[in-house]
Design a protein around this motif. Structure first.
Motif, short mmCIF file in Angstrom:
data_model
loop_
_atom_site.label_atom_id
_atom_site.label_comp_id
_atom_site.label_asym_id
_atom_site.label_seq_id
_atom_site.Cartn_x
_atom_site.Cartn_y
_atom_site.Cartn_z
N ALA A 10 0.84 -1.19 0.00
CA ALA A 10 0.00 0.00 0.00
C ALA A 10 0.88 1.25 0.00
CB ALA A 10 -0.92 0.00 1.21
N ALA A 11 0.33 2.33 -0.50
CA ALA A 11 1.08 3.58 -0.52
C ALA A 11 1.32 4.07 0.91
CB ALA A 11 0.30 4.63 -1.30
N ARG A 12 2.47 4.65 1.14
CA ARG A 12 2.80 5.17 2.47
C ARG A 12 2.06 6.46 2.72
NH1 ARG A 12 9.18 4.82 3.02
NH2 ARG A 12 8.64 6.54 4.35
N ARG A 13 1.61 6.63 3.95
CA ARG A 13 0.88 7.84 4.34
C ARG A 13 1.44 8.39 5.64
NH1 ARG A 13 -5.41 7.90 2.77
NH2 ARG A 13 -5.14 7.44 0.58
N VAL A 14 1.35 9.69 5.79
CA VAL A 14 1.74 10.38 7.01
C VAL A 14 0.50 10.53 7.87
CG1 VAL A 14 2.68 12.51 7.98
CG2 VAL A 14 3.58 11.63 5.82
N GLN A 15 0.56 10.02 9.11
CA GLN A 15 -0.55 10.11 10.06
C GLN A 15 -0.36 11.38 10.90
OE1 GLN A 15 -2.88 7.59 10.21
NE2 GLN A 15 -1.80 6.42 8.67
N PHE A 16 -1.44 12.13 11.10
CA PHE A 16 -1.38 13.32 11.93
C PHE A 16 -2.08 13.06 13.26
CE2 PHE A 16 -1.25 14.95 7.56
CZ PHE A 16 -0.06 15.64 7.61
N ASN A 17 -1.37 13.31 14.36
CA ASN A 17 -1.95 13.14 15.68
C ASN A 17 -1.48 14.31 16.54
OD1 ASN A 17 -3.30 12.18 17.86
ND2 ASN A 17 -1.84 10.55 18.32
N PRO A 18 -2.28 15.32 16.77
CA PRO A 18 -3.69 15.44 16.44
C PRO A 18 -3.88 15.70 14.94
CG PRO A 18 -2.92 17.49 17.40
CD PRO A 18 -1.77 16.52 17.49
N PRO A 19 -5.11 15.48 14.45
CA PRO A 19 -5.39 15.70 13.02
C PRO A 19 -5.10 17.14 12.60
CG PRO A 19 -7.18 14.51 14.05
CD PRO A 19 -6.27 14.96 15.16
N LEU A 20 -4.74 17.28 11.33
CA LEU A 20 -4.43 18.58 10.74
C LEU A 20 -5.73 19.27 10.31
CD1 LEU A 20 -2.08 20.40 9.62
CD2 LEU A 20 -2.36 19.15 7.49
N GLU A 21 -5.91 20.51 10.70
CA GLU A 21 -7.09 21.26 10.29
C GLU A 21 -6.90 21.76 8.86
OE1 GLU A 21 -8.16 24.32 13.05
OE2 GLU A 21 -8.04 22.96 14.75
N ALA A 22 -7.95 21.63 8.06
CA ALA A 22 -7.91 22.06 6.66
C ALA A 22 -9.30 22.55 6.27
CB ALA A 22 -7.46 20.91 5.77
N ASN A 23 -9.45 22.94 5.02
CA ASN A 23 -10.72 23.39 4.47
C ASN A 23 -11.02 22.62 3.20
OD1 ASN A 23 -11.21 25.66 6.33
ND2 ASN A 23 -9.39 26.50 5.38
N TYR A 24 -12.30 22.53 2.86
CA TYR A 24 -12.70 21.97 1.58
C TYR A 24 -13.54 23.00 0.86
CZ TYR A 24 -17.23 21.14 3.77
OH TYR A 24 -18.43 21.31 4.41
N MET A 25 -13.54 22.94 -0.46
CA MET A 25 -14.36 23.83 -1.28
C MET A 25 -14.79 23.07 -2.52
SD MET A 25 -13.51 27.56 -2.94
CE MET A 25 -12.27 26.93 -4.04
N THR A 26 -16.07 23.17 -2.85
CA THR A 26 -16.56 22.49 -4.04
C THR A 26 -15.89 23.08 -5.28
OG1 THR A 26 -18.43 24.03 -4.17
CG2 THR A 26 -18.80 21.93 -3.01
N VAL A 27 -15.88 22.32 -6.34
CA VAL A 27 -15.21 22.74 -7.57
C VAL A 27 -15.82 24.04 -8.11
CG1 VAL A 27 -14.65 22.05 -9.93
CG2 VAL A 27 -14.53 20.38 -8.09
N ASP A 28 -17.14 24.21 -7.94
CA ASP A 28 -17.79 25.42 -8.42
C ASP A 28 -17.67 26.59 -7.43
OD1 ASP A 28 -19.54 24.69 -6.42
OD2 ASP A 28 -21.22 24.26 -7.77
N GLY A 29 -17.10 26.35 -6.26
CA GLY A 29 -16.86 27.40 -5.28
C GLY A 29 -18.07 27.80 -4.45
#
Length: 99
Positions: A10-29
């Motif tokens: 499987a592909a390697r992944r970086v685990q965040f503890n605590p989780p990293l805060e981010a934002n999402y935005m739809t493609v149409d904005g």
């Protein structure tokens, strides 16, 4: 932060503890919101608190005031409760192909 070094193919992944805060935005904005990044790698990420109705959206890792924001275009791969596994869309935007 912990780097997963499993040798199961499987592909390697970086685990965040605590989780990293981010934002999402739809493609149409039209829609945007906050989410948590539980892990990420070259191919995708595991997110929490993204509406399950979203199929394709931008995951924004930096604030809107950043000069060069860090973001990835995502496609939903699977959902399990409040967690969503996404694949990063690697296609180049049409405006970048002509540069």
């Amino acid at each position: 932060m912990v780097i997963d070094t499993a040798n199961d193919g499987a592909a390697r992944r970086v685990q965040f503890n605590p989780p990293l805060e981010a934002n999402y935005m739809t493609v149409d904005g039209i829609r945007s919101g906050n989410c948590l990044v539980l892990n990420t790698g070259d191919d995708g990420a595991l997110l929490e608190h993204v509406p399950p109705t979203l199929r394709e959206f931008f995951l924004i890792f930096t604030s809107a005031s950043a000069v060069r924001p860090v973001y990835r275009r995502c496609k939903r791969a699977s959902i399990q409760g409040t967690k969503m596994d996404v694949d990063y869309d690697r296609t180049q935007p049409c405006f970048a192909r002509h540069m």
